[in-house]
Write an enzyme that holds these catalytic residues in place. Structure first.
Site, PDB file in Angstrom:
ATOM      1  N   ARG A 298      -6.342   4.001  -2.236  1.00 16.68           N
ATOM      2  CA  ARG A 298      -6.636   5.192  -1.439  1.00 16.68           C
ATOM      3  C   ARG A 298      -6.648   6.424  -2.327  1.00 16.68           C
ATOM      4  NH1 ARG A 298      -4.018   4.353   4.519  1.00 16.68           N
ATOM      5  NH2 ARG A 298      -3.960   2.089   4.511  1.00 16.68           N
TER       6      ARG A 298
ATOM      7  N   ASP B 111      -0.810   1.353  -4.762  1.00 15.22           N
ATOM      8  CA  ASP B 111      -1.710   0.324  -5.289  1.00 15.22           C
ATOM      9  C   ASP B 111      -3.095   0.875  -5.607  1.00 15.22           C
ATOM     10  OD1 ASP B 111      -2.457   0.503  -2.522  1.00 15.22           O
ATOM     11  OD2 ASP B 111      -3.412  -1.462  -2.675  1.00 15.22           O
TER      12      ASP B 111
ATOM     13  N   SER C  85       0.834  -1.206   0.000  1.00 10.95           N
ATOM     14  CA  SER C  85       0.000   0.000   0.000  1.00 10.95           C
ATOM     15  C   SER C  85       0.870   1.258   0.000  1.00 10.95           C
ATOM     16  CB  SER C  85      -0.971  -0.034   1.180  1.00 10.95           C
ATOM     17  OG  SER C  85      -1.933   0.991   1.081  1.00 10.95           O
TER      18      SER C  85
ATOM     19  N   GLU D 234     -13.473   4.024   4.983  1.00 14.68           N
ATOM     20  CA  GLU D 234     -12.693   4.000   6.208  1.00 14.68           C
ATOM     21  C   GLU D 234     -11.867   5.269   6.342  1.00 14.68           C
ATOM     22  OE1 GLU D 234     -10.453   0.394   5.971  1.00 14.68           O
ATOM     23  OE2 GLU D 234      -9.034   1.166   4.520  1.00 14.68           O
TER      24      GLU D 234
END
Length: 547
Positions: free
Chosen positions: A309, A306, A146, A391
């Site tokens: 986000r 990746d 990430s 999230e």
């Protein structure tokens, strides 16, 4: 934590990773499975670590890949395995190692043609679209740590539902991989890399075209094009670098890519608050370069390596706090998606802002509050019970315009493009919409702090009981809830949340670092959140001392 003097400034040569050493360590260093820190350990999103610490080495990836093969066999999964990798230095050798194992075991693998990079949400999308049209079931692997620093590697498994594997699966894979490492009985089947590439079933695949062509079914791309929204994109050296030009061409969008460099040292980054190079698209320090260009675009966006986000920069507000944007996105989508079920709930993690609770109340929608980790939204997004799952760490996904599943993993691309849709349809940017919420609901102050924690302390914190918290008030307000299970699904949160009318805090151990995290929020201002912070630390310390 004190702000590093280099925060928000370009990375210095001394801060760059030694890539040759990193890759050499991947192949040469051998983990000792009797040492906990050198075992395979799946956190909230896969196994992560760095090769220099013997936490992400060839042996780990060979064992995990073999364990995934055996899991697939146990579940009768015999469709293709869609594999993607990001631009971290260790992703390439891990991809090669995995391919050697998958080929030797007869797994049908689809990898990006030209050995290119593939975003996490694109793997999820590929799995779901394949499984909708075929009787055999596909699954996938995403090789990424990430937004973690350049030295790190990561490896995660997505089962046929397209999302991050749940705890039952990751525990099985983790335990089997560690057993393989410990016993060293030759359980790993492997063929040389060139032979793997030539094997039947190992095929290159165009991930870009199907995903890009399908975007119009999840977003109003025509509205964005018609409004001529000017979009700036910083790829942050990530796996979506080839997607933005394709999106611009396919839909006639005004997109300017301000940075398309691929560099495993990520030397183009401005460093994060702690002085580390971290591709965190929600950090104003890591995103300093794009923030400086905010007045040049209607909206500027960045994604982590990746692409699960998103970071959103607007003229009105600069870099939006992830919680602020989630609230805006939820309000807009549930007000403008006629194809969504009136019964579809809103999903949020329990450390996301309570502003979302207030927006959900205004919309008259059910709110499902779940533990940290996107895996808790997978089932809801898959069956349409949740139309949006988000999230606090700037990760979210939502349904297609007709209410069917789009992805069951976080999709930073659609969240970035959604900001442009909001501007096109409403004439206001997401920052302006958030200010309207502040006027209506008040302005919350949100904060997160980290504290050192041993493995033993983290284990205690993850299993706290509400009865261990004797306090009856928090920052001068009566405590109305002491939670160790999430209200939305009754799942253990792996920590503690304490709630009052105008504030809350949550404490939970990190899945990958030797720290625990305290999240907190106040709707009564800075002084109030300082009290919450002080008392939260004492409550946690007292609970740890009793355990």
């Amino acid at each position: 934590m004190a702000l590093h003097p280099q925060a928000g400034k370009p990375a210095l040569p001394s801060q760059l990773a030694d890539i040759p050493r990193l890759v050499a360590d991947y192949y040469l260093l051998k983990p000792d499975v009797s040492v906990r820190e050198q075992q395979v350990a799946f956190g909230t999103s896969g196994h992560r670590g760095t090769s220099a610490n013997k936490a992400f080495n060839e042996d780990h990836i060979l064992a995990v890949s073999q364990a995934i093969v055996e899991y697939r066999q146990s579940q009768g999964i015999d469709g293709p395995l869609f594999i993607g990798k990001d631009t971290h230095a260790l992703s390439e050798p891990a991809f090669c190692s995995a391919l050697e194992v998958f080929a030797a075991n007869g797994v049908k693998v689809r990898y990006q043609e030209g050995f290119g990079y593939t975003p996490t949400p694109v793997i999820s999308h590929a799995i779901l679209t394949y499984n909708e049209a075929n009787s055999d079931q596909a699954d996938g692997v995403v090789i990424t740590p990430s937004h973690n620093p350049p030295e790190d590697g990561g490896f995660k498994y997505n089962p046929p539902n397209g999302g991050p594997a749940d705890s039952d699966i990751t525990t099985w894979v983790q335990d089997r991989a560690n057993q393989i490492l410990a016993e060293d009985t030759g359980a790993i089947k492997r063929v040389p890399y060139e032979q793997a590439l030539a094997s039947d079933g190992i095929e290159s695949y165009d991930y870009i075209t199907p995903y890009v062509d399908d975007l119009e079914n999840v977003l109003d791309m025509q509205a964005i094009a018609k409004a001529k929204v000017k979009i700036g994109v910083d790829t942050l050296g990530g796996s979506g670098v080839a997607f933005w030009p394709a999106i611009a061409e396919r839909y006639g969008l005004d997109i300017e890519v301000v940075n398309d460099r691929i560099d495993p040292t990520f030397s183009f980054m401005t460093v994060d608050k702690d002085g580390k190079i971290r591709m965190d698209c929600s950090s104003p320090y890591a995103m300093a370069g794009l923030i400086a260009l905010k007045d040049k675009f209607d909206v500027a966006v960045g994604n982590d390596p990746d692409y699960d986000r998103h970071g959103i920069v607007t003229k009105s507000s600069g870099l939006l706090n992830p919680n602020h944007y989630l609230a805006v996105a939820i309000n807009y989508l549930y007000s403008n998606r006629e194809g969504w079920s009136a019964n579809a709930a809103i999903g949020k993690t329990l450390v996301s802002s309570s502003m979302i609770d207030r927006v959900a109340g205004k919309l008259g929608r059910e709110l499902k509050e779940v533990p940290v980790g996107f895996k808790w939204f997978v089932d809801g997004l898959f069956d349409g019970g949740i139309a949006f799952g988000g999230e606090e760490s700037a990760g979210a996904s939502f349904l297609r315009r007709d209410g069917k599943v789009w992805s069951t993993d976080k999709d930073g691309i659609i969240l970035a493009l959604l900001a442009a849709e909001i501007i096109a349809v409403t004439g206001k940017d997401p920052g302006e919409h958030y200010q309207a919420f502040v006027a209506e609901f008040g302005e919350p102050v949100y904060r997160r702090i980290d504290a050192p924690a041993t493995i033993e302390q983290k284990a205690v914190l993850s299993k706290l009981d509400p009865s261990m918290v004797e306090a009856e008030t928090l920052a001068g307000e009566p405590i109305i809830a002491k939670l160790t299970k999430a209200p939305g699904n009754d799942a253990a949160i792996g920590g503690l949340k304490v709630v009052t009318e105008n504030g809350w805090f949550a404490a939970r151990p990190s899945g990958t670092e030797a720290i625990y995290k305290i999240y907190m929020e106040s709707f009564k201002g800075e002084q109030h959140i300082q009290l919450i912070e002080q008392e939260a630390q004492k409550i946690v310390a007292d609970a740890l001392a009793k355990a």
